[in-house]
Design an enzyme around this catalytic site. Sequence first.
Site, PDB file in Angstrom:
ATOM      1  N   HIS A 192     -17.120  13.397 -40.470  1.00 28.25           N
ATOM      2  CA  HIS A 192     -16.781  12.118 -41.094  1.00 28.25           C
ATOM      3  C   HIS A 192     -18.028  11.292 -41.390  1.00 28.25           C
ATOM      4  O   HIS A 192     -17.957  10.083 -41.564  1.00 28.25           O
ATOM      5  CB  HIS A 192     -15.806  11.338 -40.207  1.00 28.25           C
ATOM      6  CG  HIS A 192     -14.460  11.984 -40.147  1.00 28.25           C
ATOM      7  ND1 HIS A 192     -14.141  12.930 -39.204  1.00 28.25           N
ATOM      8  CD2 HIS A 192     -13.366  11.864 -40.934  1.00 28.25           C
ATOM      9  CE1 HIS A 192     -12.896  13.359 -39.403  1.00 28.25           C
ATOM     10  NE2 HIS A 192     -12.415  12.720 -40.446  1.00 28.25           N
ATOM     11  N   ASP A 228     -11.614   9.102 -28.699  1.00 34.87           N
ATOM     12  CA  ASP A 228     -11.355   9.208 -30.140  1.00 34.87           C
ATOM     13  C   ASP A 228     -10.805  10.607 -30.375  1.00 34.87           C
ATOM     14  O   ASP A 228     -11.533  11.588 -30.284  1.00 34.87           O
ATOM     15  CB  ASP A 228     -12.661   8.993 -30.912  1.00 34.87           C
ATOM     16  CG  ASP A 228     -12.492   9.187 -32.424  1.00 34.87           C
ATOM     17  OD1 ASP A 228     -11.358   9.404 -32.874  1.00 34.87           O
ATOM     18  OD2 ASP A 228     -13.513   9.134 -33.133  1.00 34.87           O
ATOM     19  N   LYS A 257       4.551  17.506 -26.875  1.00 37.83           N
ATOM     20  CA  LYS A 257       4.164  16.128 -26.557  1.00 37.83           C
ATOM     21  C   LYS A 257       3.277  15.543 -27.657  1.00 37.83           C
ATOM     22  O   LYS A 257       3.433  14.384 -28.057  1.00 37.83           O
ATOM     23  CB  LYS A 257       3.453  16.088 -25.207  1.00 37.83           C
ATOM     24  CG  LYS A 257       4.340  16.504 -24.047  1.00 37.83           C
ATOM     25  CD  LYS A 257       3.595  16.474 -22.725  1.00 37.83           C
ATOM     26  CE  LYS A 257       4.500  16.939 -21.586  1.00 37.83           C
ATOM     27  NZ  LYS A 257       3.810  16.937 -20.284  1.00 37.83           N
TER      28      LYS A 257
END
Length: 329
Positions: A44, A173, A226
């Site tokens: 990113h 993160d 989950k």
Amino acid sequence: MLIPFEKLQSEFNRVLLSLGFNEEKAEVCATTFAENSRDGVYTHGLNRFPTFVEYVKNGLVNPNGEPTKAGAFGSLEQWEGNSGPGILNARFCMGRAIELASKNGIGCVAIKNTNHWMRAGAYGWQATDAGMIGICFSNTIANLPPWGGIDPRLGNNPLVIAVPRKDGHVVLDMAISQYSVGKLNQYKASHHELPEPGGYDNDGNLSTDANAILQSQRLLPIGFWKGSGLSLVLDLLATVLSQGKSTAQITGSGNESGVSQVFICLKPDSSSRTERLIEEIIAYTKTSRPVHEGSSIAYPGENTLRIREKSLKEGVLVDERIWEKVLGL
């Protein structure tokens, strides 16, 4: 190759100025892209920059788009992103959440019709640098199948939880898949196998082949069912709080733009007792014996600080092919 941080930032800035960004916006975006690569989030940073440029050229990102307030109730605010750069909108919203938390103890800002914010953790660091606990998440285009399904119907919605700490902030993160799409592309480009299975191939077998997983579009959610459930509720929250587009609507548009995001800040007790509690938790975690001799247990964000220090000293690691592409933009 290794490139000085300042050189990386200046090249990003040059390109953005040529695309119609004013000096202030170009500086903030260029610095954020460079910082993402500096901290080891290459997917990113530099690697994502050419795609960002294409989104600007195609009109999906408006360099002049500014957030406008759409509503407010107590410590909750809703904003319209007006298709502005995701980095700028996200920094603005986290800044508003910090201001609200400074006055009220808590602040929540939701934004619709914004764009990809690049590294989600950047806004966790923004909150902790201001002494705040930060939580933020975003929905995305559908690129993750729900548990028990084959077709992508969930967004790989990133989640950030950040806690301020004197000796290095704790910043979690994470994507909702075992490996983010960006990380899979990184392994694919380097022709390396994943260290652990990251999804399924076209035959329905768990695989460590990043290319096979990207082809099947069957990424493995964290925690199996989950993670699937977590992705769903993050989309629900981002859409409901912002009154913006859901993963279904974003996917229907054919482009990952016009996403919905939420930024939450809480003002922690700044007493010495709070500091002791944080250190107690981290210290106890690190007493676990590591699996591999010579390795150590790290808290979320610790490796980021180590990579950051190395990058500033030795240069930022870049993919030479992508670097040459950026130089030619």
